[in-house]
Design an enzyme around this catalytic site. Structure first.
Site, mmCIF file in Angstrom:
data_model
loop_
_atom_site.group_PDB
_atom_site.id
_atom_site.type_symbol
_atom_site.label_atom_id
_atom_site.label_comp_id
_atom_site.label_asym_id
_atom_site.label_seq_id
_atom_site.Cartn_x
_atom_site.Cartn_y
_atom_site.Cartn_z
ATOM 1 N N TYR A 2 0.829 -1.203 0.000
ATOM 2 C CA TYR A 2 0.000 0.000 0.000
ATOM 3 C C TYR A 2 0.863 1.253 0.000
ATOM 4 O O TYR A 2 0.445 2.306 0.461
ATOM 5 C CB TYR A 2 -0.905 0.016 1.241
ATOM 6 N N LYS B 47 5.723 -13.874 3.946
ATOM 7 C CA LYS B 47 5.877 -14.728 2.758
ATOM 8 C C LYS B 47 7.306 -14.590 2.254
ATOM 9 O O LYS B 47 7.563 -14.244 1.097
ATOM 10 C CB LYS B 47 4.840 -14.295 1.706
ATOM 11 N N ASP C 245 -0.067 -17.740 3.502
ATOM 12 C CA ASP C 245 -1.099 -18.574 2.853
ATOM 13 C C ASP C 245 -1.484 -19.727 3.772
ATOM 14 O O ASP C 245 -2.667 -20.016 3.993
ATOM 15 C CB ASP C 245 -0.635 -19.050 1.463
ATOM 16 N N ASP D 291 -4.873 -7.095 5.577
ATOM 17 C CA ASP D 291 -6.180 -6.811 4.971
ATOM 18 C C ASP D 291 -6.892 -8.123 4.653
ATOM 19 O O ASP D 291 -8.058 -8.330 5.015
ATOM 20 C CB ASP D 291 -5.953 -5.982 3.698
ATOM 21 N N ASP E 1 -10.265 -10.254 6.672
ATOM 22 C CA ASP E 1 -11.512 -10.701 6.033
ATOM 23 C C ASP E 1 -11.676 -12.219 6.182
ATOM 24 O O ASP E 1 -12.778 -12.704 6.456
ATOM 25 C CB ASP E 1 -11.525 -10.338 4.537
HETATM 26 C C1 IPM Z 1 -9.928 -2.381 4.859
HETATM 27 C C2 IPM Z 1 -10.313 -2.052 3.439
HETATM 28 C C3 IPM Z 1 -9.372 -1.014 2.884
HETATM 29 C C4 IPM Z 1 -7.991 -1.624 2.879
HETATM 30 C C5 IPM Z 1 -9.693 -0.469 1.495
HETATM 31 C C6 IPM Z 1 -11.134 -0.040 1.362
HETATM 32 C C7 IPM Z 1 -8.780 0.662 1.121
HETATM 33 O O1 IPM Z 1 -10.351 -3.211 2.669
HETATM 34 O O2 IPM Z 1 -9.840 -1.467 5.696
HETATM 35 O O3 IPM Z 1 -9.691 -3.554 5.152
HETATM 36 O O4 IPM Z 1 -7.631 -2.345 1.957
HETATM 37 O O5 IPM Z 1 -7.275 -1.397 3.838
HETATM 38 MG MG MG Z 2 -10.194 -4.984 3.814
#
Ligand code: IPM
Ligand code: MG
Length: 332
Positions: free
Chosen positions: A123, A170, A201, A225, A229
């Site tokens: 990023y 990684k 992974d 990130d 999720d």
């Molecule tokens: C998060 C989101 C953000 C990220 C995006 C929307 C920029 O996915 O906060 O997890 O990738 O950090």
């Molecule tokens: Mg995210």
């Protein structure tokens, strides 16, 4: 002490979930001064700027920021508002607690903390976009790795120092990750904390199969990130996960989920992630008991079947938020 709190509703479901988080903040921070800052895609469409230098100045004037979600179109000319804020406020630590509120059917529960480096890695924003070849520079620095490792180590000490600090990386493929791993290991050693370096992974699968093995996991920006999720699977989905973006001077609290335009405007978005982000703000202000009360009250509502449809309930976003304020008031 009275606090100045910036409220950013943003796009999509942000304007639905943030008022519910604000109800909880207003309940506990009775003399706080709330002020709204408009940011995001809708603002960009109106004004040509999703987040101006003046907006950043306003955010810097707050003791803490509660933020909903912004839509980030995959357009080469659109700069992500979130990344801009994280960068300009130097919010280097993205703390993402993965904690289940109710026990799942088999009685197991999950409680771990992802510590995501929030300012560098993939990023970095250093990109060259072409029609035949596009590149993004992955930046890992010793200073950046050390400060996130220090944050992770302080969390290990607070939580359970018998667990090793797990480093998600990684380094077999991305040699930049060897600097990250080595710096985390050196830092942890200075704190007397054991570490375990695991390929990201494999880690994504293992956290799902054996979540109770893990306590604090530190990792680079994009891996954090994705891992957060993935971990949404363990806790009832992304509607449940809060986060805190912390720097030396500023603090910014937001749900892990995005703006979910597909369900926006229907009153069905789950406000729990935003409300738990508000609870993290209370904890940041030293109000740990109040934060726990919010968490317990959410848990007891959900276990009584009071929830938004994603968790099988019938409550609307605002009904859930109002029931929660009632539940919190009764328990005080
Ligand atoms: C998060 C989101 C953000 C990220 C995006 C929307 C920029 O996915 O906060 O997890 O990738 O950090
Ligand atoms: Mg995210």
């Amino acid at each position: 002490m009275s606090h100045r709190i910036a409220v950013v509703e943003g796009d999509g479901i942000g304007p639905e979930v943030i008022p519910e988080a604000r109800k909880i903040l207003e309940h506990f921070l009775t003399d706080a001064d709330f002020f709204e800052v408009e940011l995001g895609l809708a603002k960009w469409e109106k004004t040509g700027s999703a987040c101006s230098p003046g907006d950043i100045r306003e955010l810097k004037g707050a003791d803490a920021i509660i933020f909903g979600a912004v839509t980030t179109p995959p357009d080469p000319d659109y700069r992500s508002v979130l990344l801009q804020i994280r960068h300009e406020l130097d919010l280097y630590a993205n703390l993402r607690p993965i904690r289940s509120l109710q026990s799942s059917g088999d009685g197991s529960s999950v409680d771990m903390m992802i510590v995501r480096e929030n300012t560098e890695g993939l990023y970095s924003g250093i990109e060259e976009i072409g029609t035949e070849r596009s590149t993004t520079l992955r930046v890992v620095t010793r200073t950046g790795s050390r400060r996130i490792a220090e944050k992770a180590c302080s969390l290990v000490l607070e939580r359970d120092r018998n667990h090793p600090l797990v480093i998600g990386y990684k380094g077999n493929v991305l040699k930049s990750d060897l600097l990250f791993r080595d710096t985390c290991q050196e830092t942890a050693e200075a704190y007397g904390i054991k570490t375990q370096a695991v390929f990201i992974d494999a880690l994504c699968l293992d956290v799902l199969q054996h979540p109770n093995k893990y306590d604090v996991i530190v990792t680079t920006n994009m891996f954090g990130d994705i891992l957060s999720d993935v971990c949404g699977y363990l806790t009832g989905g992304l509607g449940m996960l809060p986060s805190a973006n912390i720097g030396e001077k500023y603090a910014f609290f937001e749900p892990v989920h995005g703006s979910a335009p597909d369900i926006a405007g229907k009153g069905i978005a789950n406000p729990v992630a935003a409300i738990r982000s508000a609870a993290m703000m209370l904890e940041y202000f030293g109000m740990k008991d109040e934060a726990c009360l919010v968490e317990e009250s959410i848990s007891s509502l959900i276990s009584r079947g009071i929830s938004t449809p994603d968790l099988g309930g019938m409550a609307s976003t605002s009904e859930f938020g109002s029931r929660l304020v009632d539940a919190v008031s009764k328990k005080e």
